[in-house]
Motif scaffolding. Structure first.
Motif, PDB file in Angstrom:
ATOM      1  N   LYS A   9       0.925  -1.093  -0.066  1.00 41.26           N
ATOM      2  CA  LYS A   9      -0.131   0.062  -0.076  1.00 41.26           C
ATOM      3  C   LYS A   9       1.000   1.285  -0.148  1.00 41.26           C
ATOM      4  CE  LYS A   9      -3.564   0.196   3.142  1.00 41.26           C
ATOM      5  NZ  LYS A   9      -4.018  -0.025   4.101  1.00 41.26           N
ATOM      6  N   GLU A  37      -0.922  -0.971  -4.662  1.00 37.73           N
ATOM      7  CA  GLU A  37      -2.085  -0.302  -4.279  1.00 37.73           C
ATOM      8  C   GLU A  37      -1.797   1.207  -4.112  1.00 37.73           C
ATOM      9  OE1 GLU A  37      -5.383  -0.487  -0.768  1.00 37.73           O
ATOM     10  OE2 GLU A  37      -4.775  -2.387  -1.463  1.00 37.73           O
ATOM     11  N   THR A  39      -3.206   5.033  -3.448  1.00 37.67           N
ATOM     12  CA  THR A  39      -4.228   5.643  -2.732  1.00 37.67           C
ATOM     13  C   THR A  39      -3.568   7.177  -2.843  1.00 37.67           C
ATOM     14  OG1 THR A  39      -5.076   4.208  -1.491  1.00 37.67           O
ATOM     15  CG2 THR A  39      -5.601   6.411  -0.978  1.00 37.67           C
ATOM     16  N   ARG A  48     -11.710  14.930  -8.387  1.00 38.54           N
ATOM     17  CA  ARG A  48     -11.625  13.672  -7.858  1.00 38.54           C
ATOM     18  C   ARG A  48     -12.065  12.784  -8.973  1.00 38.54           C
ATOM     19  NH1 ARG A  48     -13.222  12.072  -1.883  1.00 38.54           N
ATOM     20  NH2 ARG A  48     -12.903   9.944  -1.992  1.00 38.54           N
ATOM     21  N   GLU A  52     -10.353   8.878  -9.746  1.00 39.05           N
ATOM     22  CA  GLU A  52     -11.080   7.553  -9.739  1.00 39.05           C
ATOM     23  C   GLU A  52     -11.399   7.000 -10.825  1.00 39.05           C
ATOM     24  OE1 GLU A  52     -14.293   8.843  -7.299  1.00 39.05           O
ATOM     25  OE2 GLU A  52     -13.043   8.800  -5.260  1.00 39.05           O
ATOM     26  N   LYS A  57      -7.750   5.105  -6.029  1.00 37.49           N
ATOM     27  CA  LYS A  57      -8.291   5.545  -4.713  1.00 37.49           C
ATOM     28  C   LYS A  57      -8.060   7.112  -4.343  1.00 37.49           C
ATOM     29  CE  LYS A  57      -8.752   0.750  -2.662  1.00 37.49           C
ATOM     30  NZ  LYS A  57      -8.340  -0.050  -1.408  1.00 37.49           N
ATOM     31  N   GLU A  87      -4.769   3.227   8.802  1.00 35.72           N
ATOM     32  CA  GLU A  87      -4.568   2.367   7.428  1.00 35.72           C
ATOM     33  C   GLU A  87      -3.128   1.700   7.268  1.00 35.72           C
ATOM     34  OE1 GLU A  87      -6.868   2.182   5.298  1.00 35.72           O
ATOM     35  OE2 GLU A  87      -8.228   3.419   6.337  1.00 35.72           O
TER      36      GLU A  87
END
Length: 380
Positions: A9, A37, A39, A48, A52, A57, A87
């Motif tokens: 992440k 991953e 974000t 936004r 997305e 994310k 997280e």
């Protein structure tokens, strides 16, 4: 479970979604293809949905990019503390000084495994000649955050790297370098200058005095008697929320819409560069390496900019453009006149700009360096 056995992440922390889309999107998308991953943590400026739509994310970041209100600053810090604790990202990638300050501190206090700090210029605060109390405080906090294992710092120019090392802000062993944020050379291809009756000189940046807007307008006004009707100055960029920024009233007073044109924020910069003949960027802001200049180089435009930190990394004086002293409109007039009068010189310097872009500014090089940073952090 070992890091190599699961999806990693990465939180990329950027002031605003629009900056991410213009400066960091390609890195994030490539990392996503490699199995990370990703974000984005950023202020939502209305884009936004675009983030997305890329399959990324996004978490909205409460931040005032240009503010100095301590309550707002602490709100940003507390938000990042809670986010990292909840997280548990493997890597947090902070872009810009404010995010390095608060995100770096939050990452240390919550023991985030890996931290990437991307120093993309030090801005107005560090453009001052003498080090202020605020500068010293900021550097002290960053020093505390960086002096631990698994913190990598990416610089865009040698002066920023030297400052951080000389003041013992970072460890020497985990330092990386990219010459700017990179440009997609397949998208920004070389284009010969247009054959038009009016020669266009373009400037692209936020309307902040330190970016050299007023210096450029002063130079344009000095050239008006000679070139009105033959030359057009295009100022492309939106207003800044900084209370010390250039006001709309000033721009309306000095821009007549014919000789000097303020176009506001534009999303078609590539097209405008293709339609222009010269890039002029007389900034004295503490830049990283201005993206506007590397895009102009990729298109194949001669550049007139200042012999100041970040800007001078895009020009070899006399080869692909000219370097002038900061805040010197007379020097700007002299160099612009040379390029306005000599089409052969413009074309030669434009070709040389493209060669520099291919050598130094490719987004592929920037992406490769970032992947190396991520992989090195996850080894430990």
């Amino acid at each position: 479970m070992r890091f190599s056995e699961r999806t990693h992440k990465i939180f990329m922390v950027v002031n605003e979604d629009r900056f991410f889309l213009s400066h960091r999107k390609d890195i994030a998308l490539y990392a996503q293809k490699r199995g990370y991953e990703i974000t984005l943590v950023a202020k939502n400026t209305g884009r936004r949905n675009e983030v997305e739509a890329l399959g990324l994310k996004m978490i909205e970041l409460p931040i005032n990019p240009t503010g100095e209100n301590i309550k707002e600053e602490l709100k940003t810090f507390r938000f990042l503390m809670r986010l990292y604790r909840k997280e548990r990202p493997d890597i947090v990638h902070h872009v810009g000084l404010k995010n390095i300050l608060w995100g770096g501190l939050a990452a240390r206090l919550t023991s985030v495994h890996g931290v990437v700090n991307a120093v993309s210029g030090l801005g107005i605060l560090f453009s001052q000649e003498k080090q202020s109390v605020m500068q010293k405080a900021i550097l002290s906090v960053i020093r505390f955050s960086c002096h631990r294992k698994n913190v990598a710092t990416i610089f865009q120019n040698e002066e920023d790297r030297t400052l951080f090392i000389e003041k013992n802000i970072i460890r020497k062993g985990n330092v990386y370098y990219t010459r700017g944020s990179g440009v997609d050379l397949k998208e920004y291809t070389y284009m010969p200058e247009p054959k038009t009756p009016v020669l266009q000189i373009i400037f692209t940046a936020r309307m902040v005095a330190e970016k050299g807007v007023k210096v450029l307008i002063e130079a344009a006004e000095k050239l008006k008697d000679r070139y009105n009707g033959k030359v057009r100055f295009l100022l492309c960029g939106g207003l800044s929320s900084n209370p010390l920024a250039i006001q709309e009233s000033y721009l309306k007073e000095h821009c007549d819409g014919k000789y000097i044109c303020w176009l506001g924020h534009r999303s078609d910069i590539k097209k405008l560069l293709e339609q222009s003949h010269i890039m002029c960027f007389p900034s004295y802001y503490r830049e990283g390496v201005p993206k506007s200049l590397i895009e102009a180089a990729a298109i194949g435009r001669p550049i007139v900019t200042t012999d100041s930190i970040g800007c001078k990394d895009t020009v070899i004086d006399g080869y692909n453009g000219f370097l002038v002293p900061v805040k010197d409109s007379d020097a700007l007039v002299e160099k612009l006149t040379l390029l306005i009068e000599d089409g052969t010189l413009r074309q030669m310097m434009g070709i040389n700009s493209r060669e520099m872009a291919e050598k130094y500014f490719s987004i592929d090089t920037v992406i490769a360096e970032h992947m190396k940073v991520y992989e090195n952090l996850l080894k430990d």
